[in-house]
Motif scaffolding. Structure first.
Motif, PDB file in Angstrom:
ATOM      1  N   PHE A   1       0.832  -1.212   0.000  1.00  0.00           N
ATOM      2  CA  PHE A   1       0.000   0.000   0.000  1.00  0.00           C
ATOM      3  C   PHE A   1       0.866   1.261   0.000  1.00  0.00           C
ATOM      4  CE2 PHE A   1      -1.807   3.223   2.948  1.00  0.00           C
ATOM      5  CZ  PHE A   1      -2.745   3.768   2.087  1.00  0.00           C
ATOM      6  N   THR A   2       1.803   1.348   0.952  1.00  0.00           N
ATOM      7  CA  THR A   2       2.635   2.557   1.052  1.00  0.00           C
ATOM      8  C   THR A   2       3.606   2.661  -0.110  1.00  0.00           C
ATOM      9  OG1 THR A   2       4.175   1.369   2.503  1.00  0.00           O
ATOM     10  CG2 THR A   2       2.505   2.708   3.560  1.00  0.00           C
ATOM     11  N   THR A   3       4.180   1.540  -0.522  1.00  0.00           N
ATOM     12  CA  THR A   3       5.173   1.552  -1.599  1.00  0.00           C
ATOM     13  C   THR A   3       4.549   1.974  -2.922  1.00  0.00           C
ATOM     14  OG1 THR A   3       6.494  -0.163  -0.515  1.00  0.00           O
ATOM     15  CG2 THR A   3       6.820   0.139  -2.876  1.00  0.00           C
ATOM     16  N   ASN A   4       3.421   1.397  -3.270  1.00  0.00           N
ATOM     17  CA  ASN A   4       2.757   1.767  -4.518  1.00  0.00           C
ATOM     18  C   ASN A   4       2.306   3.225  -4.500  1.00  0.00           C
ATOM     19  OD1 ASN A   4       3.165  -0.724  -5.639  1.00  0.00           O
ATOM     20  ND2 ASN A   4       1.067  -1.443  -5.370  1.00  0.00           N
ATOM     21  N   ALA A   5       1.911   3.712  -3.321  1.00  0.00           N
ATOM     22  CA  ALA A   5       1.520   5.124  -3.214  1.00  0.00           C
ATOM     23  C   ALA A   5       2.712   6.033  -3.497  1.00  0.00           C
ATOM     24  CB  ALA A   5       0.960   5.404  -1.829  1.00  0.00           C
TER      25      ALA A   5
END
Length: 332
Positions: free
Chosen positions: A266-270
């Motif tokens: 979630f955080t990485t793709n964001a």
């Protein structure tokens, strides 16, 4: 032999890791265009992440004109799959000096060779020339301190703009190579992590600007050679490269292998979306997954739970970094 004027700044050998390839070895991806806010499917990787003549050198000597493009083809693009297989091989623990150098050399090239900074400079210059035209008097004369302090005529602007674009590109071609080599040496002693995504239904994506350089404590870009920088790069939909800050560098030649879950995705793709210039890229349906996951976390009541979990992990990482700084690189 045809002239290689269609020059990929993100190599096809990297993009294929986020593609579905058929028996004819043609590889296709889904692409989200940020400017148009639309996903297009089944896009051939040959048709994205390139510019015509980006690396073509300004020389009349045809035998040297494509030397930079051919250098990338022979020393980076052809090497990426070898580096990739090395990084995701779970049995590979200790790197040789040559292997570590090649990993940094090849992966970091994806930061320096992109035209992001060049495009920003060209956009600034375009606006500057538009403003010059607006200041022309009734005879078409523009009074300016630029161009040797001489006044120019409005009819000269297009030629001056063309020269400015050529000069900016030449400067980019020279400067990015120098910075790239200097930066590889700067990061050589840093520890390398390879992160595996455990959740089988979670998928990493990439972009047209896939290398992210951010300061550990602020999570923002605060200078290229900031010793607290963390460098990241998605390797495929399930693996992620992370290069530690210089403040904890200890000339480590071991690959640290870690596992992460959907929260990490979630955080990485964001961050990947935020860092992209225009294109988000992924395997079939993975971009849909990305946007669905964003909605799930932001609107589905998991936001506070995730933030608390992420904060705990971040604080623990900060404590570890401070401990390593205290112990020093030679501590046992």
């Amino acid at each position: 032999m045809s002239k290689p004027i269609k020059q990929h700044y993100i190599p096809k050998s990297y993009l294929k890791n986020f593609a579905d390839c058929n028996k004819k070895k043609k590889c296709f991806v889904d692409v989200y265009y940020k400017k148009d806010e639309i996903i297009r499917t089944n896009i051939d990787i040959k048709s994205i992440c390139y510019e015509k003549n980006l690396y073509t050198l300004p020389t009349q000597d045809e035998s040297k004109k494509y030397d930079l493009e051919l250098y990338y083809a022979n020393n980076v693009d052809s090497e990426f799959q070898k580096i990739y297989k090395l990084l995701i091989d779970k049995k590979k623990i200790v790197l040789s000096q040559e292997e570590k150098f090649k990993i940094l050399y090849v992966c970091l090239s994806l930061y320096f060779r992109t035209p992001k900074n060049l495009n920003h400079i060209n956009a600034f210059n375009e606006q500057h020339f538009k403003r010059l035209i607006q200041h022309a008097d009734k005879d078409g004369i523009i009074k300016t301190k630029m161009f040797g302090g001489e006044n120019i005529h409005i009819n000269e602007v297009e030629e001056l703009k063309r020269q400015s674009l050529e000069n900016s590109k030449t400067k980019f071609q020279i400067d990015h190579m120098k910075q790239w080599l200097e930066f590889v040496e700067h990061k050589y002693e840093c520890t390398i992590n390879v992160i595996n995504i455990q959740d089988r239904d979670s998928h990493l994506i990439t972009s047209d600007n896939p290398v992210i350089i951010r300061e550990l404590y602020s999570n923002e870009f605060r200078g290229l050679f900031n010793p607290n920088n963390v460098i990241t790069l998605p390797l495929d939909s399930r693996h992620f490269l992370e290069i530690h800050p210089n403040t904890v560098a200890n000339n480590e030649h071991k690959i640290q292998r870690l596992n992460h879950d959907k929260d990490f995705v979630f955080t990485t793709n964001a961050m990947i979306e935020q860092n992209a210039e225009n294109l988000l890229i992924g395997k079939k349906d993975t971009l849909d997954f990305h946007f669905q996951l964003q909605s799930e976390y932001e609107e589905g009541g998991k936001g506070e739970e995730f933030i608390a979990k992420a904060k705990f992990k971040f604080e623990n990482m900060q404590k570890l970094v401070k401990l390593m700084e205290t112990l020093g690189p030679n501590s046992k």
